[in-house]
Design an enzyme around this catalytic site. Sequence first.
Site, PDB file in Angstrom:
ATOM      1  N   LYS A 123      14.797  10.396  -2.640  1.00  0.00           N
ATOM      2  CA  LYS A 123      13.549  11.087  -2.324  1.00  0.00           C
ATOM      3  C   LYS A 123      12.415  10.443  -3.098  1.00  0.00           C
ATOM      4  CE  LYS A 123      12.081  14.467   0.212  1.00  0.00           C
ATOM      5  NZ  LYS A 123      12.527  14.730   1.588  1.00  0.00           N
ATOM      6  N   GLY A 229       5.154  26.527  13.990  1.00  0.00           N
ATOM      7  CA  GLY A 229       4.545  25.200  13.936  1.00  0.00           C
ATOM      8  C   GLY A 229       5.221  24.212  14.865  1.00  0.00           C
TER       9      GLY A 229
END
Length: 432
Positions: A123, A229
Amino acid sequence: MWTLPPTAMMQAMRDAGVRRAYLVTNPDSGKLEASLPALEPLVETLKEHPDYFAHQGCFFEIGEESGHLLSAAVHQTTRGQAAGGVRFWRYETVGEFIRDGLRLGRGMGQKNALAGLWWGGGKGVIARQDGVDHKDPEVRAKIYRDYGRFMTGLRGCYITAEDVGTTPPDMANIFVATRHTTCIPEAVGGSGNPSKLTACGVVVGMESALDHLGLGSLEGKTIAMQGLGNVSRFMVAELLERKVAKIIGADIEQGVIDELLAAHPGAPLEFRVVDLDDMSILAEDVDVVAPNATGATLNPKTIPTIKAKVACGAANNQLELSERDGRALRDAGVLYVPDFLTNRMGIVNCANEQYGAFDGDPAIQAHLEREPEHGIFARAQAVFARAEKSGLSTAEEAEALAEELMAQPHPLWPERSQQIINFLVSSQWDRA
Ligand code: NAD
């Protein structure tokens, strides 16, 4: 250092005359080592920290053009190079900054392994700076070109991608400076927006859970959706195609509600605007609840209110605490489909981008089919079966299965990232 702001870490690096630093696990001794004496206190904290989880390394760089603090967490890479998106977020402390990378890096390792991808976990995190206009395209271009250069310097032990706070134009700027990225825009040969595929993957997760419970298909079922969304927009269309009886939805923005209702006139949709801390949507009397907004919404406050038999959504890290909340869901009779198993299609969509991309790619579609062992349906069934046998929660069993898969070596390039990290250390990457 752990409790100081990220600017203090940059100052410590500047005081030592460097722009780069690392914390790396020595592969021979198994000990975590810092490139700078000023970072030694971080080693002491991380050694005992539950989020450390034997990461192979954490790398830091002060952006040449932007002056922003950039980082990359490399989890276990036996399955392949560390891969996961880069998050652009504001952090109060160095500890929060590092912790987010570690937590999310490990999560990506689990997601990649369960999806059968030949990637490890990784990440990226960029710390937002106060007093800077982060909406200014020039400012962003500098930050993300810096991130691209950072990736090039890391020589491919971590491959970046899009994540929260990072946009398609930002990915284009990363790609200006490195080849070690996925999720590049379609205009430069990338795979494009994965939200529809993510929605399809989560719907397959719901189908797998209903099938396991002997409740048949989605037809005639009721769904409650938190957040309306990008992913939910496509999920609504998928669910309506499968003839669900009703979708109840909640969002904090009226605009997204209006758009969705306009797109499906006459459909059985009941949407409402809610406050940010209003979790009543999760308590609706429905068959399936879908947390599609933000993380940590399944917690001791919300779990006792859930009436649905299945919890399956797109949001990352839905459980506030994995073990505690996974078990609470099990005890409440809610079959939880672990998020990192079902919301994988974003990384699946861009994972093999370097091999080219085309609509209907069977390598991608296989994840949505019932038969393949690595597909969402079968993997979820395997996790449900393991949980039934062991008495553990589905979250725990998904993590255990992921750990087993993470230990499988890449068929062509086992230990490649470890070799790269060894090279970075021996060639004094941090001194450049
Ligand atoms: P999005 O930002 O487009 O949608 C999230 C929606 O949730 C927004 O409309 C927002 O207003 C709403 N929201 C936020 N807090 C809320 C609350 N407390 N109650 C109700 N609504 C709330 O994001 P998205 O792309 O649809 O992704 C949804 C989730 O899935 C995110 O957590 C994302 O990290 C995760 N995810 C997305 C993808 C992908 O392909 N887009 C892949 C994997 C995971």
